[in-house]
Motif scaffolding. Structure first.
Motif, PDB file in Angstrom:
ATOM      1  N   ILE A 157       0.846  -1.195   0.000  1.00 61.23           N
ATOM      2  CA  ILE A 157       0.000   0.000   0.000  1.00 61.23           C
ATOM      3  C   ILE A 157       0.882   1.246   0.000  1.00 61.23           C
ATOM      4  CG2 ILE A 157      -1.644   1.335   1.377  1.00 61.23           C
ATOM      5  CD1 ILE A 157      -2.808  -1.356   2.304  1.00 61.23           C
ATOM      6  N   VAL A 158       0.542   2.215  -0.829  1.00 56.43           N
ATOM      7  CA  VAL A 158       1.270   3.483  -0.877  1.00 56.43           C
ATOM      8  C   VAL A 158       0.596   4.461   0.083  1.00 56.43           C
ATOM      9  CG1 VAL A 158       1.940   5.428  -2.328  1.00 56.43           C
ATOM     10  CG2 VAL A 158       2.027   3.103  -3.245  1.00 56.43           C
ATOM     11  N   LEU A 159       1.379   5.067   0.943  1.00 55.20           N
ATOM     12  CA  LEU A 159       0.868   5.957   1.989  1.00 55.20           C
ATOM     13  C   LEU A 159       0.985   7.415   1.571  1.00 55.20           C
ATOM     14  CD1 LEU A 159      -0.159   6.178   4.961  1.00 55.20           C
ATOM     15  CD2 LEU A 159       2.235   6.369   5.639  1.00 55.20           C
ATOM     16  N   GLY A 160      -0.120   8.144   1.692  1.00 54.21           N
ATOM     17  CA  GLY A 160      -0.107   9.572   1.431  1.00 54.21           C
ATOM     18  C   GLY A 160      -0.421   9.900  -0.015  1.00 54.21           C
ATOM     19  N   PRO A 161      -0.380  11.187  -0.337  1.00 56.76           N
ATOM     20  CA  PRO A 161      -0.063  12.279   0.599  1.00 56.76           C
ATOM     21  C   PRO A 161      -1.222  12.578   1.548  1.00 56.76           C
ATOM     22  CG  PRO A 161      -0.564  13.161  -1.567  1.00 56.76           C
ATOM     23  CD  PRO A 161      -0.581  11.672  -1.708  1.00 56.76           C
ATOM     24  N   ASN A 162      -0.875  12.808   2.820  1.00 55.90           N
ATOM     25  CA  ASN A 162      -1.882  13.172   3.818  1.00 55.90           C
ATOM     26  C   ASN A 162      -1.207  13.937   4.958  1.00 55.90           C
ATOM     27  OD1 ASN A 162      -0.643  11.208   5.515  1.00 55.90           O
ATOM     28  ND2 ASN A 162      -1.981   9.603   4.680  1.00 55.90           N
ATOM     29  N   GLU A 163      -1.978  14.235   5.993  1.00 49.91           N
ATOM     30  CA  GLU A 163      -1.443  15.047   7.094  1.00 49.91           C
ATOM     31  C   GLU A 163      -0.303  14.340   7.807  1.00 49.91           C
ATOM     32  OE1 GLU A 163      -3.034  17.293  11.175  1.00 49.91           O
ATOM     33  OE2 GLU A 163      -4.467  16.417   9.751  1.00 49.91           O
ATOM     34  N   LEU A 164      -0.443  13.037   8.007  1.00 44.16           N
ATOM     35  CA  LEU A 164       0.608  12.276   8.698  1.00 44.16           C
ATOM     36  C   LEU A 164       1.927  12.356   7.941  1.00 44.16           C
ATOM     37  CD1 LEU A 164       1.632  10.194  10.810  1.00 44.16           C
ATOM     38  CD2 LEU A 164       0.825   8.399   9.254  1.00 44.16           C
ATOM     39  N   THR A 165       1.863  12.260   6.622  1.00 38.40           N
ATOM     40  CA  THR A 165       3.096  12.257   5.817  1.00 38.40           C
ATOM     41  C   THR A 165       3.528  13.661   5.413  1.00 38.40           C
ATOM     42  OG1 THR A 165       1.918  12.031   3.709  1.00 38.40           O
ATOM     43  CG2 THR A 165       2.454  10.003   4.889  1.00 38.40           C
ATOM     44  N   LYS A 166       2.849  14.672   5.975  1.00 39.98           N
ATOM     45  CA  LYS A 166       3.161  16.074   5.684  1.00 39.98           C
ATOM     46  C   LYS A 166       3.133  16.370   4.184  1.00 39.98           C
ATOM     47  CE  LYS A 166       6.005  16.565   9.849  1.00 39.98           C
ATOM     48  NZ  LYS A 166       5.024  17.294  10.646  1.00 39.98           N
ATOM     49  N   GLY A 167       2.177  15.729   3.506  1.00 42.31           N
ATOM     50  CA  GLY A 167       1.990  15.982   2.078  1.00 42.31           C
ATOM     51  C   GLY A 167       2.867  15.146   1.163  1.00 42.31           C
ATOM     52  N   TYR A 168       3.699  14.275   1.740  1.00 39.90           N
ATOM     53  CA  TYR A 168       4.562  13.437   0.927  1.00 39.90           C
ATOM     54  C   TYR A 168       3.872  12.098   0.620  1.00 39.90           C
ATOM     55  CZ  TYR A 168       8.037  16.787   2.577  1.00 39.90           C
ATOM     56  OH  TYR A 168       8.713  17.933   2.884  1.00 39.90           O
ATOM     57  N   CYS A 169       4.535  11.284  -0.139  1.00 42.00           N
ATOM     58  CA  CYS A 169       4.000   9.987  -0.558  1.00 42.00           C
ATOM     59  C   CYS A 169       5.090   8.937  -0.349  1.00 42.00           C
ATOM     60  CB  CYS A 169       3.600  10.069  -2.035  1.00 42.00           C
ATOM     61  SG  CYS A 169       2.929   8.557  -2.693  1.00 42.00           S
ATOM     62  N   PHE A 170       4.744   7.829   0.324  1.00 44.06           N
ATOM     63  CA  PHE A 170       5.748   6.826   0.643  1.00 44.06           C
ATOM     64  C   PHE A 170       5.290   5.428   0.261  1.00 44.06           C
ATOM     65  CE2 PHE A 170       6.469  10.188   3.852  1.00 44.06           C
ATOM     66  CZ  PHE A 170       7.774  10.529   3.506  1.00 44.06           C
ATOM     67  N   SER A 171       6.229   4.663  -0.256  1.00 43.17           N
ATOM     68  CA  SER A 171       6.010   3.249  -0.538  1.00 43.17           C
ATOM     69  C   SER A 171       7.102   2.453   0.168  1.00 43.17           C
ATOM     70  CB  SER A 171       6.063   2.979  -2.046  1.00 43.17           C
ATOM     71  OG  SER A 171       7.379   3.176  -2.534  1.00 43.17           O
ATOM     72  N   TYR A 172       6.865   1.160   0.361  1.00 43.49           N
ATOM     73  CA  TYR A 172       7.853   0.310   1.029  1.00 43.49           C
ATOM     74  C   TYR A 172       9.173   0.290   0.260  1.00 43.49           C
ATOM     75  CZ  TYR A 172       9.720  -3.730   3.562  1.00 43.49           C
ATOM     76  OH  TYR A 172      10.497  -4.579   4.337  1.00 43.49           O
ATOM     77  N   ALA A 173       9.075   0.298  -1.071  1.00 44.54           N
ATOM     78  CA  ALA A 173      10.277   0.253  -1.903  1.00 44.54           C
ATOM     79  C   ALA A 173      11.166   1.469  -1.684  1.00 44.54           C
ATOM     80  CB  ALA A 173       9.897   0.143  -3.380  1.00 44.54           C
ATOM     81  N   MET A 174      10.572   2.618  -1.372  1.00 46.88           N
ATOM     82  CA  MET A 174      11.383   3.818  -1.115  1.00 46.88           C
ATOM     83  C   MET A 174      12.360   3.574   0.023  1.00 46.88           C
ATOM     84  SD  MET A 174       8.670   6.945  -1.317  1.00 46.88           S
ATOM     85  CE  MET A 174       7.699   7.266  -2.789  1.00 46.88           C
ATOM     86  N   PHE A 175      11.902   2.845   1.041  1.00 47.24           N
ATOM     87  CA  PHE A 175      12.735   2.605   2.215  1.00 47.24           C
ATOM     88  C   PHE A 175      13.744   1.488   1.968  1.00 47.24           C
ATOM     89  CE2 PHE A 175       8.817   4.533   3.677  1.00 47.24           C
ATOM     90  CZ  PHE A 175       9.273   5.507   4.544  1.00 47.24           C
ATOM     91  N   THR A 176      13.299   0.387   1.413  1.00 45.78           N
ATOM     92  CA  THR A 176      14.212  -0.741   1.211  1.00 45.78           C
ATOM     93  C   THR A 176      15.282  -0.421   0.171  1.00 45.78           C
ATOM     94  OG1 THR A 176      12.688  -1.714  -0.410  1.00 45.78           O
ATOM     95  CG2 THR A 176      12.483  -2.432   1.884  1.00 45.78           C
ATOM     96  N   GLU A 177      14.907   0.298  -0.883  1.00 45.71           N
ATOM     97  CA  GLU A 177      15.872   0.601  -1.936  1.00 45.71           C
ATOM     98  C   GLU A 177      16.835   1.721  -1.538  1.00 45.71           C
ATOM     99  OE1 GLU A 177      14.062   1.083  -5.807  1.00 45.71           O
ATOM    100  OE2 GLU A 177      12.695  -0.593  -5.448  1.00 45.71           O
ATOM    101  N   ALA A 178      16.544   2.403  -0.436  1.00 44.69           N
ATOM    102  CA  ALA A 178      17.452   3.446   0.051  1.00 44.69           C
ATOM    103  C   ALA A 178      18.595   2.872   0.881  1.00 44.69           C
ATOM    104  CB  ALA A 178      16.678   4.463   0.887  1.00 44.69           C
ATOM    105  N   GLU A 179      18.463   1.635   1.329  1.00 45.41           N
ATOM    106  CA  GLU A 179      19.440   1.077   2.273  1.00 45.41           C
ATOM    107  C   GLU A 179      20.884   1.115   1.773  1.00 45.41           C
ATOM    108  OE1 GLU A 179      18.003  -2.736   3.501  1.00 45.41           O
ATOM    109  OE2 GLU A 179      16.247  -1.895   4.536  1.00 45.41           O
ATOM    110  N   PRO A 180      21.156   0.822   0.493  1.00 47.94           N
ATOM    111  CA  PRO A 180      22.559   0.890   0.042  1.00 47.94           C
ATOM    112  C   PRO A 180      23.128   2.314   0.025  1.00 47.94           C
ATOM    113  CG  PRO A 180      21.220  -0.437  -1.465  1.00 47.94           C
ATOM    114  CD  PRO A 180      20.278   0.289  -0.565  1.00 47.94           C
ATOM    115  N   TYR A 181      22.263   3.307   0.184  1.00 44.71           N
ATOM    116  CA  TYR A 181      22.704   4.704   0.081  1.00 44.71           C
ATOM    117  C   TYR A 181      22.731   5.411   1.439  1.00 44.71           C
ATOM    118  CZ  TYR A 181      22.014   3.591  -4.763  1.00 44.71           C
ATOM    119  OH  TYR A 181      22.102   2.970  -5.982  1.00 44.71           O
ATOM    120  N   LEU A 182      22.540   4.659   2.504  1.00 42.39           N
ATOM    121  CA  LEU A 182      22.625   5.236   3.843  1.00 42.39           C
ATOM    122  C   LEU A 182      24.073   5.617   4.142  1.00 42.39           C
ATOM    123  CD1 LEU A 182      20.250   2.842   5.837  1.00 42.39           C
ATOM    124  CD2 LEU A 182      19.703   5.017   4.723  1.00 42.39           C
ATOM    125  N   LEU A 183      24.248   6.734   4.827  1.00 40.05           N
ATOM    126  CA  LEU A 183      25.598   7.257   5.067  1.00 40.05           C
ATOM    127  C   LEU A 183      25.997   7.287   6.535  1.00 40.05           C
ATOM    128  CD1 LEU A 183      25.597  10.287   2.576  1.00 40.05           C
ATOM    129  CD2 LEU A 183      26.779   8.107   2.300  1.00 40.05           C
TER     130      LEU A 183
END
Length: 252
Positions: free
Chosen positions: A154-180
């Motif tokens: 399920i894609v979350l947002g945009p809504n008040e909780l996400t402060k107008g942004y939109c998030f999917s699970y893939a955004m988080f998992t695919e960011a892992e190799p780029y954590l600093l």
């Protein structure tokens, strides 16, 4: 100043602004905007004018799913933002010294770019740098219920909780190799980190974590009393003057 378009390797048509440097060795200011923003933000306009007034080159890219570039909000990925910037620099054959100015998300992209182009990037300036902000959201903003919904696709947002942004699970998992912040940031040039102590989106402590993670020994943290996330009152032009002076001094 030219507005140009490029079909990136992921198949999205991205838009960017380029003012080429007039001579070899002339600095190029690269503006890296924040999440849900664009190259035409107030900071982008100010930095474009700064570059023009000083006869520097200037580059600003609307990442995939931002500004006038193609893509839906759910298409946002850290890797795509980084690759959009790197591809434009490569296609335009920009070999001049680069000075990166990154706001929020753009601060994360700035350090990833600086690692990839460490010999060419002569300095980094960030405003409320959002390095590794996705794990912060996952751990501190979302409940177990929301995390489970995202895992189900399920894609979350945009809504008040996400402060107008939109998030999917893939955004988080695919960011892992780029954590600093779970390792050393492999950049040794001068860095100026600017943050407001009233920032309610990216805590100012994040800039101090970045300072500690950087390989560079030339790092300044400017904590601005009473300022929030926008930091529009900060004299960014003066900071770039200082950064370029340091970069040229290091080369000399």
């Amino acid at each position: 100043m030219n507005t140009k378009k490029l079909k990136n390797t992921a198949g999205y048509l991205i838009t960017y602004t380029l003012m080429p440097a007039l001579t070899t060795g002339t600095p190029v200011i690269v503006y890296l905007h924040g999440l849900k923003s664009s190259r035409h933000s107030e900071k982008g306009k100010r930095l474009e004018k700064y570059a023009y007034d000083n006869k520097y080159g200037f580059l600003a890219v609307d990442y995939t799913a931002h500004g006038t570039s193609e893509g839906l909000p759910s298409d946002f990925r850290i890797e795509r933002c980084l690759n959009d910037v790197l591809e434009v620099i490569q296609v335009e054959n920009i070999s001049n010294p680069l000075y990166l100015a990154g706001s929020s998300l753009g601060g994360w992209i700035a350090f990833l770019t600086a690692e990839k182009l460490s010999a060419q990037v002569k300095g980094v300036l960030t405003f409320a740098a959002g390095v590794d902000f996705l794990p912060m959201i996952w751990e501190h903003l979302f409940t177990d219920e929301i995390r489970n919904l995202l895992k189900k696709g399920i894609v979350l947002g945009p809504n008040e909780l996400t402060k107008g942004y939109c998030f999917s699970y893939a955004m988080f998992t695919e960011a892992e190799p780029y954590l600093l912040l779970n390792r050393r940031i492999l950049y040794t040039g001068p860095v100026i980190l600017v943050h407001g102590d009233k920032d309610d989106l990216i805590p100012y402590q994040n800039s101090f974590k970045i300072k500690d993670a950087l390989e560079s020994t030339d790092v300044q943290c400017h904590l601005i009393k009473g300022e929030g996330h926008a930091l529009l009152s900060y004299p960014m032009e003066n900071a770039l003057d200082l950064l370029i002076h340091k970069g040229e001094e290091n080369d000399g």
